[in-house]
Design a protein around this motif. Structure first.
Motif, mmCIF file in Angstrom:
data_model
loop_
_atom_site.group_PDB
_atom_site.id
_atom_site.type_symbol
_atom_site.label_atom_id
_atom_site.label_comp_id
_atom_site.label_asym_id
_atom_site.label_seq_id
_atom_site.Cartn_x
_atom_site.Cartn_y
_atom_site.Cartn_z
ATOM 1 N N THR A 139 0.831 -1.209 0.000
ATOM 2 C CA THR A 139 0.000 0.000 0.000
ATOM 3 C C THR A 139 0.863 1.255 0.000
ATOM 4 O O THR A 139 0.577 2.234 -0.704
ATOM 5 N N SER A 140 1.935 1.224 0.762
ATOM 6 C CA SER A 140 2.814 2.383 0.865
ATOM 7 C C SER A 140 3.610 2.608 -0.419
ATOM 8 O O SER A 140 3.668 3.721 -0.947
ATOM 9 N N MET A 141 4.215 1.539 -0.949
ATOM 10 C CA MET A 141 5.108 1.677 -2.095
ATOM 11 C C MET A 141 4.362 1.942 -3.396
ATOM 12 O O MET A 141 4.888 2.579 -4.310
ATOM 13 N N PHE A 142 3.115 1.452 -3.504
ATOM 14 C CA PHE A 142 2.336 1.646 -4.727
ATOM 15 C C PHE A 142 1.293 2.755 -4.577
ATOM 16 O O PHE A 142 0.408 2.892 -5.428
ATOM 17 N N ALA A 143 1.374 3.537 -3.514
ATOM 18 C CA ALA A 143 0.307 4.485 -3.170
ATOM 19 C C ALA A 143 -0.070 5.410 -4.322
ATOM 20 O O ALA A 143 -1.255 5.551 -4.662
ATOM 21 N N ASP A 144 0.919 6.057 -4.948
ATOM 22 C CA ASP A 144 0.599 7.018 -6.005
ATOM 23 C C ASP A 144 0.031 6.333 -7.243
ATOM 24 O O ASP A 144 -0.871 6.859 -7.904
ATOM 25 N N ILE A 145 0.554 5.133 -7.550
ATOM 26 C CA ILE A 145 0.059 4.407 -8.723
ATOM 27 C C ILE A 145 -1.378 3.945 -8.488
ATOM 28 O O ILE A 145 -2.249 4.100 -9.358
ATOM 29 N N LEU A 146 -1.644 3.389 -7.310
ATOM 30 C CA LEU A 146 -2.990 2.903 -6.992
ATOM 31 C C LEU A 146 -3.993 4.049 -6.979
ATOM 32 O O LEU A 146 -5.144 3.878 -7.419
ATOM 33 N N GLN A 147 -3.565 5.200 -6.483
ATOM 34 C CA GLN A 147 -4.449 6.360 -6.459
ATOM 35 C C GLN A 147 -4.791 6.807 -7.879
ATOM 36 O O GLN A 147 -5.948 7.115 -8.191
ATOM 37 N N LEU A 148 -3.783 6.833 -8.747
ATOM 38 C CA LEU A 148 -4.019 7.228 -10.138
ATOM 39 C C LEU A 148 -4.956 6.245 -10.833
ATOM 40 O O LEU A 148 -5.863 6.647 -11.577
ATOM 41 N N PHE A 149 -4.758 4.951 -10.593
ATOM 42 C CA PHE A 149 -5.625 3.938 -11.196
ATOM 43 C C PHE A 149 -7.059 4.061 -10.695
ATOM 44 O O PHE A 149 -8.019 3.839 -11.433
ATOM 45 N N ALA A 150 -7.211 4.386 -9.409
ATOM 46 C CA ALA A 150 -8.546 4.548 -8.835
ATOM 47 C C ALA A 150 -9.275 5.731 -9.476
ATOM 48 O O ALA A 150 -10.496 5.695 -9.667
ATOM 49 N N GLU A 151 -8.523 6.753 -9.816
ATOM 50 C CA GLU A 151 -9.110 7.946 -10.435
ATOM 51 C C GLU A 151 -9.393 7.732 -11.927
ATOM 52 O O GLU A 151 -10.299 8.367 -12.484
ATOM 53 N N ASP A 152 -8.620 6.868 -12.546
ATOM 54 C CA ASP A 152 -8.753 6.672 -14.001
ATOM 55 C C ASP A 152 -8.537 5.187 -14.329
ATOM 56 O O ASP A 152 -7.428 4.779 -14.673
ATOM 57 N N GLU A 153 -9.605 4.401 -14.235
ATOM 58 C CA GLU A 153 -9.469 2.961 -14.469
ATOM 59 C C GLU A 153 -9.205 2.629 -15.935
ATOM 60 O O GLU A 153 -8.648 1.584 -16.254
ATOM 61 N N GLU A 154 -9.615 3.513 -16.844
ATOM 62 C CA GLU A 154 -9.311 3.298 -18.257
ATOM 63 C C GLU A 154 -7.800 3.394 -18.496
ATOM 64 O O GLU A 154 -7.240 2.665 -19.314
ATOM 65 N N LEU A 155 -7.160 4.297 -17.774
ATOM 66 C CA LEU A 155 -5.708 4.412 -17.871
ATOM 67 C C LEU A 155 -5.052 3.139 -17.354
ATOM 68 O O LEU A 155 -4.124 2.614 -17.974
ATOM 69 N N LYS A 156 -5.545 2.648 -16.225
ATOM 70 C CA LYS A 156 -5.003 1.404 -15.667
ATOM 71 C C LYS A 156 -5.170 0.251 -16.660
ATOM 72 O O LYS A 156 -4.260 -0.556 -16.875
ATOM 73 N N LYS A 157 -6.341 0.170 -17.287
ATOM 74 C CA LYS A 157 -6.599 -0.895 -18.266
ATOM 75 C C LYS A 157 -5.618 -0.805 -19.431
ATOM 76 O O LYS A 157 -5.094 -1.819 -19.907
ATOM 77 N N THR A 158 -5.369 0.409 -19.881
ATOM 78 C CA THR A 158 -4.428 0.605 -20.989
ATOM 79 C C THR A 158 -3.018 0.182 -20.595
ATOM 80 O O THR A 158 -2.335 -0.530 -21.354
ATOM 81 N N ILE A 159 -2.573 0.606 -19.419
ATOM 82 C CA ILE A 159 -1.212 0.298 -18.978
ATOM 83 C C ILE A 159 -1.023 -1.206 -18.800
ATOM 84 O O ILE A 159 -0.028 -1.784 -19.257
ATOM 85 N N LYS A 160 -1.986 -1.866 -18.165
ATOM 86 C CA LYS A 160 -1.860 -3.309 -17.950
ATOM 87 C C LYS A 160 -1.876 -4.075 -19.268
ATOM 88 O O LYS A 160 -1.095 -5.008 -19.474
#
Length: 306
Positions: free
Chosen positions: A223-244
């Motif tokens: 949770t600590s090490m991925f905090a900024d990435i997880l927050q960005l994915f939570a705000e923009d799940e389409e971005l997360k889908k694209t990256i994965k």
């Protein structure tokens, strides 16, 4: 669950294999996945207790009813699941892999065996551990089934039998002292995959091991090490889908665009946007690996919320 039940009946015994034959003096219970078997002496149970237990759990059928009807299938069963010596004359240079299968719905093993025979090479050996579960022993040859063909075969079995099959394709190994321990590790990975990847049909070592390793990292650390990435994915799940999708397609922008039905420039824009915001270059191996683990962690959190 069966381990907890064993505490109530101290004389009962927990096994990883079913009874070898009919046992009128023992009630054999198993779970839906047939991973454990609990043998409870019937003299410990009242009739109402036995009826209740059979309602809560499945009663395990004896091994002899599961069609390990050849010397080869019985020998491989005893070797893989009982730890016995393999009583077969096999040249030392030959390699084998174990393809585990599991079908939770009830299915006729004779029909299932016939379906497997049409999929795998003739020399493949089918070993049952219960109704609808077991392993396929495949020798390494030029006709060994590619992973993508097994995925297609799983879809055919699902359509023909109206069931949900799951497979784990093991790696090829020589029959040395390490073979049995390697198979046990693959059993652990298959069990992990079935519990954590609800949408999967066919699993492999590369497809399950990253998530398996990630599970053993303390939650607070992730949770600590991925905090900024997880927050960005939570705000923009389409971005997360694209990256994965990009990472799962060998960081190929054109292939990612094809899979997502997007223009290549749109995919590239999202990738650049992610790199700019997070500061990790996913075009490098180390950056891609780090962010892919973050994607897996996000998916796990998302599944838990559902």
């Amino acid at each position: 669950m069966l381990a907890k039940l064993q505490l109530k009946y101290p004389e009962s015994k927990l096994y990883t294999v079913p009874p070898a034959k009919e046992d009128p003096d023992t009630l054999w219970l198993t779970t839906e996945t047939n991973e454990e078997f609990l043998a409870i002496p019937k003299h410990l149970l009242t009739q109402s207790e036995a009826e209740l237990l059979c309602t809560l759990f499945s009663e395990a059928a004896p091994l002899q009813s599961w069609q390990n009807d050849t010397a080869d299938s019985r020998s491989w069963h005893d070797f893989l699941f009982d730890g016995s010596s393999l009583e077969l004359d096999i040249p030392p240079k030959e390699q084998f892999r174990i393809i585990q299968f599991s079908i939770r719905e009830k299915v006729d093993n004779d029909l299932l065996k016939e379906a497997f025979r049409s999929i795998f090479a003739e020399q493949a050996i089918i070993v049952f551990t219960s109704s609808g579960t077991g392993a396929i022993v495949e020798k390494k040859t030029e006709w060994s089934l590619p992973d993508e063909e097994l995925l297609s075969a799983a879809a055919v079995i699902e359509g023909d039998f109206f069931v949900s099959p799951a497979f784990f394709i093991g790696r090829f190994y020589s029959l040395n002292d390490q073979f049995h321990s390697s198979f046990k590790q693959e059993q652990n990975l298959f069990s992990f995959a079935e519990k954590n990847f609800a949408k999967g049909r066919v699993f492999t070592f590369p497809s399950t091991f990253p998530s398996f390793v990630l599970q053993h990292v303390p939650k607070q650390t992730k949770t600590s090490m991925f905090a900024d990435i997880l927050q960005l994915f939570a705000e923009d799940e389409e971005l997360k889908k694209t990256i994965k999708t990009y990472l799962e397609n060998q960081s190929n922008t054109s292939q990612t665009a094809k899979v997502l039905f997007m223009h290549r420039n749109s995919v590239q824009y999202r990738i650049d946007k992610f790199i700019e915001k997070i500061g990790i270059d996913i075009k490098t191996f180390q950056g891609a690996l780090t962010v892919y683990l973050a994607c897996l962690e996000f998916d796990e959190d998302d599944n838990m919320e559902e």
